[in-house]
Write a protein that holds these residues in place. Structure first.
Motif, mmCIF file in Angstrom:
data_model
loop_
_atom_site.group_PDB
_atom_site.id
_atom_site.type_symbol
_atom_site.label_atom_id
_atom_site.label_comp_id
_atom_site.label_asym_id
_atom_site.label_seq_id
_atom_site.Cartn_x
_atom_site.Cartn_y
_atom_site.Cartn_z
ATOM 1 N N HIS A 182 0.797 -1.222 0.000
ATOM 2 C CA HIS A 182 0.000 0.000 0.000
ATOM 3 C C HIS A 182 0.831 1.273 0.000
ATOM 4 N N THR A 214 2.769 4.422 -0.846
ATOM 5 C CA THR A 214 3.009 5.287 -1.998
ATOM 6 C C THR A 214 4.348 5.982 -1.864
ATOM 7 N N THR A 250 -5.945 13.527 0.458
ATOM 8 C CA THR A 250 -5.738 12.421 -0.482
ATOM 9 C C THR A 250 -4.725 11.413 0.036
ATOM 10 N N SER A 251 -4.033 11.750 1.142
ATOM 11 C CA SER A 251 -3.059 10.822 1.723
ATOM 12 C C SER A 251 -2.790 11.239 3.158
ATOM 13 N N LYS A 301 0.213 10.360 6.664
ATOM 14 C CA LYS A 301 1.430 9.689 7.121
ATOM 15 C C LYS A 301 1.181 8.985 8.446
ATOM 16 N N THR A 316 3.542 6.549 4.039
ATOM 17 C CA THR A 316 2.469 7.378 3.501
ATOM 18 C C THR A 316 1.470 6.492 2.778
ATOM 19 N N MET A 317 0.190 6.700 3.048
ATOM 20 C CA MET A 317 -0.859 5.914 2.404
ATOM 21 C C MET A 317 -1.810 6.838 1.652
ATOM 22 N N ALA A 318 -2.132 6.452 0.436
ATOM 23 C CA ALA A 318 -3.128 7.193 -0.345
ATOM 24 C C ALA A 318 -4.521 6.854 0.178
ATOM 25 N N GLU A 345 -11.954 6.628 3.583
ATOM 26 C CA GLU A 345 -11.025 7.174 4.573
ATOM 27 C C GLU A 345 -10.925 6.296 5.814
ATOM 28 N N ASP A 359 -1.778 13.451 9.528
ATOM 29 C CA ASP A 359 -0.400 12.949 9.534
ATOM 30 C C ASP A 359 0.107 12.683 10.951
#
Length: 399
Positions: free
Chosen positions: A19, A21, A63-64, A66, A82-84, A90, A213
């Motif tokens: 997963h 990115t 959109t992402s 941490k 980091t994940m999109a 969500e 994040d």
């Protein structure tokens, strides 16, 4: 906690952590917390960064986000990942990914032993007997267990910081995650963490849910959020003790206390002398099985630390450095290896007022031996459940 954290999934397995990115390597985003291993500290260089703050309004959907991965294997460094966020997912995007990760974790022990242990866990939690059909369904499920470090609420503007672990980690026989446990202890939270763990921040006030994040530099015992978490968790524990006492004091309310899970039969008849029986330090705060060189008591706004010292001890032999959240105490006349009485690296339970603190050397009643007494003035008059947040001596009750 995540509203979907306990939901199970039978999604097909995927390679672990596909997963990602992007990934921040440990040589660029260091950690400097006291509970990290020498390997972590060696691989991380010091970076100072302002802690993340929750924004109450967002112009556009995120959109992402941490988060931090804490491997159970202490030889592996912590990672900032980091994940999109797929549109409309969500909540589940993070949890589904962790389920895949935990599903791929290697178990310890035989499959029969794991199933037997898991069955006992389920029966204990449900209070019902689990048959083979239900066990077959349950054994194919993978769930994620959130452990609240910073409990969300009005005091935190509904910011939550959680550790996420394998819900079946104990039944799988996974090993203790020492770094995650150390972080939990610093926060005054439950510290029986096994297997890999993930740290993430969410905003959840029932009306909205947002992922924010959480970065690697925030994994620090000196981070503001850790201090805030410890204070909130201690206050919550104290308030629960007050509720227990009030319920037990009310005529005919013991049954109500029991139904709320606030008391047990063994303590239902406790008298006035047992008023503090329910006030216990957070897990890991008291260092058990160790003879401490000091004793500590408290009364009102004062905390008094007492150390028995050799008769020849003079003021010049004592080094006492008190700061707002720490105290370093050393006595040169003590035996080698015992000269540091209180390590200044251990945070105190709560803040003190350094300018109002003092120490003195006094003679004991025998007129020969001596003791050193340090009096600390609390910044806020609240009951301390431990002297230092970790490795504390137990409190000596004043009779």
């Amino acid at each position: 906690a995540d509203p979907a954290a306990a939901a199970a999934t039978n999604a097909p397995q995927h390679p672990a952590r596909t997963h990602l990115t992007s990934r921040v390597g440990s040589d660029r985003a260091p950690s400097f917390c006291s509970f990290l291993t020498p390997t972590d500290r060696h691989q991380h260089s010091l970076i100072t960064r302002k802690p993340h703050s929750i924004q109450t309004k967002m112009a556009t959907p995120r959109t992402s986000f941490k988060y931090v991965y804490i491997p159970c294997d202490a030889s592996m460094p912590l990672e900032e990942l980091t994940m999109a966020i797929p549109e409309g997912q969500e909540i589940e995007c993070f949890l589904d990914t962790l389920k895949d990760h935990f599903r791929s974790a290697q178990s310890v022990g035989s499959s029969d032993d794991q199933k037997s242990f898991f069955k006992r866990q389920l029966e204990k939690q449900s209070g019902k007997q689990i048959d083979d059909r239900m066990m077959d369904i349950a054994s194919r499920m993978q769930m994620v267990q959130p452990v609240a470090l910073l409990p969300g609420g009005t005091a935190t503007n509904f910011e939550h910081i959680n550790l996420y672990v394998d819900d079946r980690g104990i039944s799988k026989g996974l090993l203790r995650n020492d770094r995650a446990c150390g972080l939990a202890v610093e926060c005054g939270a439950p510290s029986d963490i096994v297997g890999d763990a993930f740290l993430a921040r969410i905003l959840d006030d029932d009306d909205r849910f947002e992922r924010h994040d959480f970065t690697l530099p925030e994994v620090s015992s000196s981070a503001p959020w850790v201090k805030r978490a410890f204070a909130l968790n201690i206050a919550k524990k104290q308030n629960m003790g007050d509720v227990k006492e009030q319920l037990k004091a009310m005529t005919g309310m013991n049954d109500a206390a029991g139904s709320l899970g606030l008391s047990d039969g063994s303590k239902a008849a406790a008298g006035p002398d047992d008023a503090d029986v329910d006030e216990e330090p957070p897990p890991g705060a008291i260092e058990e099985g160790v003879t401490h060189l000091y004793q500590w008591t408290q009364e009102g706004e004062d905390v008094v630390v007492t150390v028995q010292v050799p008769a020849e001890t003079a003021k010049g032999d004592v080094k006492c450095d008190v700061k707002m959240l720490s105290m370093h105490l050393e006595v040169a006349t003590m035996l080698e290896g015992q000269r540091v009485i209180v390590d200044g690296a251990l945070p105190l339970c709560f803040e003190v007022v350094p300018d109002e603190c003092s120490w003195s050397i006094l003679k004991n009643k025998d007129g020969v031996t001596k003791r050193l007494e340090v009096t600390l003035t609390k910044a806020k008059e609240s009951r301390w459940l431990s002297f230092t947040r970790t490795k504390s001596a137990p409190e000596t009750k004043i009779k």
